[in-house]
Motif scaffolding. Sequence first.
Motif, PDB file in Angstrom:
ATOM      1  N   ILE A 156       0.836  -1.208   0.000  1.00  0.00           N
ATOM      2  CA  ILE A 156       0.000   0.000   0.000  1.00  0.00           C
ATOM      3  C   ILE A 156       0.869   1.256   0.000  1.00  0.00           C
ATOM      4  CG2 ILE A 156      -1.713   1.339   1.318  1.00  0.00           C
ATOM      5  CD1 ILE A 156      -2.577  -1.354   2.601  1.00  0.00           C
TER       6      ILE A 156
ATOM      7  N   ASN B 172      -0.044   5.047   0.207  1.00  0.00           N
ATOM      8  CA  ASN B 172      -1.077   6.078   0.355  1.00  0.00           C
ATOM      9  C   ASN B 172      -0.442   7.457   0.221  1.00  0.00           C
ATOM     10  OD1 ASN B 172      -3.442   4.546   0.793  1.00  0.00           O
ATOM     11  ND2 ASN B 172      -2.770   4.075   2.865  1.00  0.00           N
TER      12      ASN B 172
ATOM     13  N   SER C 273      -4.598   9.228   5.650  1.00  0.00           N
ATOM     14  CA  SER C 273      -4.933   7.801   5.726  1.00  0.00           C
ATOM     15  C   SER C 273      -4.879   7.330   7.168  1.00  0.00           C
ATOM     16  CB  SER C 273      -3.964   6.979   4.866  1.00  0.00           C
ATOM     17  OG  SER C 273      -4.258   7.182   3.492  1.00  0.00           O
TER      18      SER C 273
ATOM     19  N   GLU D 221      -6.715   9.082  -2.019  1.00  0.00           N
ATOM     20  CA  GLU D 221      -7.880   9.527  -1.233  1.00  0.00           C
ATOM     21  C   GLU D 221      -8.120   8.533  -0.110  1.00  0.00           C
ATOM     22  OE1 GLU D 221     -11.536   9.815  -3.448  1.00  0.00           O
ATOM     23  OE2 GLU D 221     -12.559  10.844  -1.807  1.00  0.00           O
ATOM     24  N   SER D 222      -8.095   9.017   1.118  1.00  0.00           N
ATOM     25  CA  SER D 222      -8.383   8.145   2.252  1.00  0.00           C
ATOM     26  C   SER D 222      -9.855   7.735   2.223  1.00  0.00           C
ATOM     27  CB  SER D 222      -8.098   8.849   3.579  1.00  0.00           C
ATOM     28  OG  SER D 222      -8.569   8.050   4.655  1.00  0.00           O
ATOM     29  N   THR D 223     -10.092   6.461   2.527  1.00  0.00           N
ATOM     30  CA  THR D 223     -11.488   5.982   2.587  1.00  0.00           C
ATOM     31  C   THR D 223     -11.807   5.504   3.991  1.00  0.00           C
ATOM     32  OG1 THR D 223     -10.665   3.825   1.883  1.00  0.00           O
ATOM     33  CG2 THR D 223     -11.571   5.280   0.174  1.00  0.00           C
TER      34      THR D 223
ATOM     35  N   ASP E 273      -5.814   2.900  -6.684  1.00  0.00           N
ATOM     36  CA  ASP E 273      -6.936   2.772  -5.737  1.00  0.00           C
ATOM     37  C   ASP E 273      -7.821   4.006  -5.909  1.00  0.00           C
ATOM     38  OD1 ASP E 273      -7.130   2.065  -2.124  1.00  0.00           O
ATOM     39  OD2 ASP E 273      -8.673   2.470  -3.633  1.00  0.00           O
TER      40      ASP E 273
ATOM     41  N   ASN F  76      -8.200  -0.612  -8.682  1.00  0.00           N
ATOM     42  CA  ASN F  76      -8.719  -1.104  -7.410  1.00  0.00           C
ATOM     43  C   ASN F  76      -9.853  -0.179  -7.004  1.00  0.00           C
ATOM     44  OD1 ASN F  76      -9.190  -2.038  -4.854  1.00  0.00           O
ATOM     45  ND2 ASN F  76      -7.383  -1.079  -3.967  1.00  0.00           N
TER      46      ASN F  76
ATOM     47  N   VAL G  71     -10.469  -4.615  -9.419  1.00  0.00           N
ATOM     48  CA  VAL G  71     -10.899  -5.175  -8.140  1.00  0.00           C
ATOM     49  C   VAL G  71     -12.282  -4.612  -7.802  1.00  0.00           C
ATOM     50  CG1 VAL G  71     -10.401  -5.400  -5.670  1.00  0.00           C
ATOM     51  CG2 VAL G  71      -8.511  -5.333  -7.318  1.00  0.00           C
TER      52      VAL G  71
ATOM     53  N   PHE H  65     -13.313  -5.715   3.942  1.00  0.00           N
ATOM     54  CA  PHE H  65     -13.227  -5.718   5.407  1.00  0.00           C
ATOM     55  C   PHE H  65     -13.179  -4.285   5.935  1.00  0.00           C
ATOM     56  CE2 PHE H  65     -12.947 -10.171   6.016  1.00  0.00           C
ATOM     57  CZ  PHE H  65     -12.212 -10.690   4.965  1.00  0.00           C
TER      58      PHE H  65
ATOM     59  N   PHE I 137     -15.474  -2.009   5.648  1.00  0.00           N
ATOM     60  CA  PHE I 137     -16.284  -1.058   4.867  1.00  0.00           C
ATOM     61  C   PHE I 137     -17.767  -1.307   5.104  1.00  0.00           C
ATOM     62  CE2 PHE I 137     -13.300   1.376   2.353  1.00  0.00           C
ATOM     63  CZ  PHE I 137     -12.150   0.601   2.401  1.00  0.00           C
TER      64      PHE I 137
ATOM     65  N   LEU J  93      -9.202 -10.781  -3.220  1.00  0.00           N
ATOM     66  CA  LEU J  93      -8.254  -9.898  -2.529  1.00  0.00           C
ATOM     67  C   LEU J  93      -8.726  -9.743  -1.085  1.00  0.00           C
ATOM     68  CD1 LEU J  93      -6.733  -6.571  -3.810  1.00  0.00           C
ATOM     69  CD2 LEU J  93      -7.764  -6.673  -1.530  1.00  0.00           C
TER      70      LEU J  93
ATOM     71  N   GLY K 155      -8.059  -7.389   2.429  1.00  0.00           N
ATOM     72  CA  GLY K 155      -7.409  -6.177   2.946  1.00  0.00           C
ATOM     73  C   GLY K 155      -7.834  -5.870   4.367  1.00  0.00           C
TER      74      GLY K 155
ATOM     75  N   ARG L 189      -3.616  -7.211   0.609  1.00  0.00           N
ATOM     76  CA  ARG L 189      -3.323  -5.775   0.518  1.00  0.00           C
ATOM     77  C   ARG L 189      -2.818  -5.314   1.883  1.00  0.00           C
ATOM     78  NH1 ARG L 189      -5.588  -0.928   1.613  1.00  0.00           N
ATOM     79  NH2 ARG L 189      -5.105   0.767   0.150  1.00  0.00           N
TER      80      ARG L 189
ATOM     81  N   HIS M 258       0.160  -3.006   4.518  1.00  0.00           N
ATOM     82  CA  HIS M 258       1.153  -1.952   4.763  1.00  0.00           C
ATOM     83  C   HIS M 258       2.510  -2.595   5.064  1.00  0.00           C
ATOM     84  CE1 HIS M 258      -2.753  -0.181   5.990  1.00  0.00           C
ATOM     85  NE2 HIS M 258      -2.273   0.928   5.490  1.00  0.00           N
TER      86      HIS M 258
HETATM   87  N1  LIG Z   1      -9.571  -3.362  -2.510  1.00  0.00           N
HETATM   88  C1  LIG Z   1      -9.405  -2.706  -1.352  1.00  0.00           C
HETATM   89  N2  LIG Z   1      -9.010  -1.422  -1.348  1.00  0.00           N
HETATM   90  C2  LIG Z   1      -8.845  -0.751  -0.159  1.00  0.00           C
HETATM   91  N3  LIG Z   1      -8.486   0.549  -0.172  1.00  0.00           N
HETATM   92  C3  LIG Z   1      -8.331   1.225   1.011  1.00  0.00           C
HETATM   93  C4  LIG Z   1      -8.533   0.567   2.214  1.00  0.00           C
HETATM   94  C5  LIG Z   1      -8.349   1.311   3.488  1.00  0.00           C
HETATM   95  O1  LIG Z   1      -7.037   1.115   3.948  1.00  0.00           O
HETATM   96  P1  LIG Z   1      -5.879   2.205   3.779  1.00  0.00           P
HETATM   97  O2  LIG Z   1      -5.662   2.484   2.339  1.00  0.00           O
HETATM   98  O3  LIG Z   1      -4.724   1.780   4.551  1.00  0.00           O
HETATM   99  O4  LIG Z   1      -6.477   3.493   4.509  1.00  0.00           O
HETATM  100  P2  LIG Z   1      -7.063   4.837   3.913  1.00  0.00           P
HETATM  101  O5  LIG Z   1      -8.290   4.447   3.135  1.00  0.00           O
HETATM  102  O6  LIG Z   1      -7.338   5.653   5.142  1.00  0.00           O
HETATM  103  O7  LIG Z   1      -6.009   5.455   3.021  1.00  0.00           O
HETATM  104  N4  LIG Z   1      -8.895  -0.742   2.266  1.00  0.00           N
HETATM  105  C6  LIG Z   1      -9.069  -1.420   1.072  1.00  0.00           C
HETATM  106  C7  LIG Z   1      -9.478  -2.808   1.033  1.00  0.00           C
HETATM  107  O8  LIG Z   1      -9.704  -3.468   2.079  1.00  0.00           O
HETATM  108  N5  LIG Z   1      -9.625  -3.393  -0.189  1.00  0.00           N
END
Ligand SMILES: Nc1nc2ncc(COP(=O)(O)OP(=O)(O)O)nc2c(=O)[nH]1
Length: 287
Positions: free
Chosen positions: A25, A27, A32, A65-67, A101, A120, A142, A193, A195, A220, A222, A261, A263
């Motif tokens: 990953i 980011n 994030s 973009e943080s999700t 992503d 993704n 994905v 996971f 979400f 996949l 994550g 997926r 870190h």
């Molecule tokens: N396919 C997939 N994509 C994802 N993208 C972001 C995150 C969230 O994790 P992270 O990127 O570490 O955090 P942030 O969204 O805050 O950047 N989780 C997934 C996941 O579980 N599956």
Amino acid sequence: MFDTSPQLDCGGRVLRLDRPRVMGIVNVTPDSFSDGGAHDTVEAAVAHGLQLVADGADLLDIGGESTRPGSAPVPLEEELRRVVPVIEQLARQVTVPISIDTFKPEVMRAAVAAGAGMINDIHALRQDGAPAAAAELGVPVVLMHMQGEPGSMQDTPHYDDVVAEVHRFLADRIFSAEMAGIAKKNLVIDLGFGFGKTTDHNMILLARSERFLELGLPMLAGMSRKRSIGELTGRDVPRERVAGSVAAHLIAAQRGARILRVHDVAATVDALKVWAAVDAVPMPRVD
Ligand SMILES: Nc1nc2ncc(COP(=O)(O)OP(=O)(O)O)nc2c(=O)[nH]1
């Protein structure tokens, strides 16, 4: 059952799926949940991506973009500014596939033009224009399950049957993607996971993840450093959730996940080496 074509063609870079592969990953964000701000300049993000490849990553996932739960959307121009230069530089310096992503079709197009070979999409191509963009770009996609939106998805997640509902969602998104002209061999599924799911929901999905192999697509997983790992281990600081994350991803691999997926690439690669050694032991002959 499982798709027998054990590889993805990521814009000319092949990702073999003969064994679990590690997606590192990167980011490029200030916020994030676990590493926000650590790699939010082009130089820092590129250096981090190179390090993850050196640690054994089989592919990289670049996100602008943080999700995380409660996160605010990032404007298109800002997301492009964050990810395109990172992808351009990494694509020149590494040979592993690079994933973008994003759920925005414009970012998909710019990222693939810059050298990304996989999409993704945490929204599973539900954004207007995303299915057409993915079909035209012709790279693997994905499709991830999410209940609700990042801003509020963790408020009160509820399912009558989380496995059945996630399964039905993914089957629907697979059908929709194929109707949009995306080849099934270019699809990857992800249970999403964290979400719109409680820790119980996540653990049920992990325990039953083999059920999703009947969809005939690579899976996949994550869970890296996520809140559920923190709840189960009592580790409030995301960076301290490495052991719990590795354990969860090993279980996912044992239950059929082919892309992890993460870190923490080095720790995950080490754990998979031990798992592969045991997995290689032939089953005893039954005479
Ligand atoms: N396919 C997939 N994509 C994802 N993208 C972001 C995150 C969230 O994790 P992270 O990127 O570490 O955090 P942030 O969204 O805050 O950047 N989780 C997934 C996941 O579980 N599956």
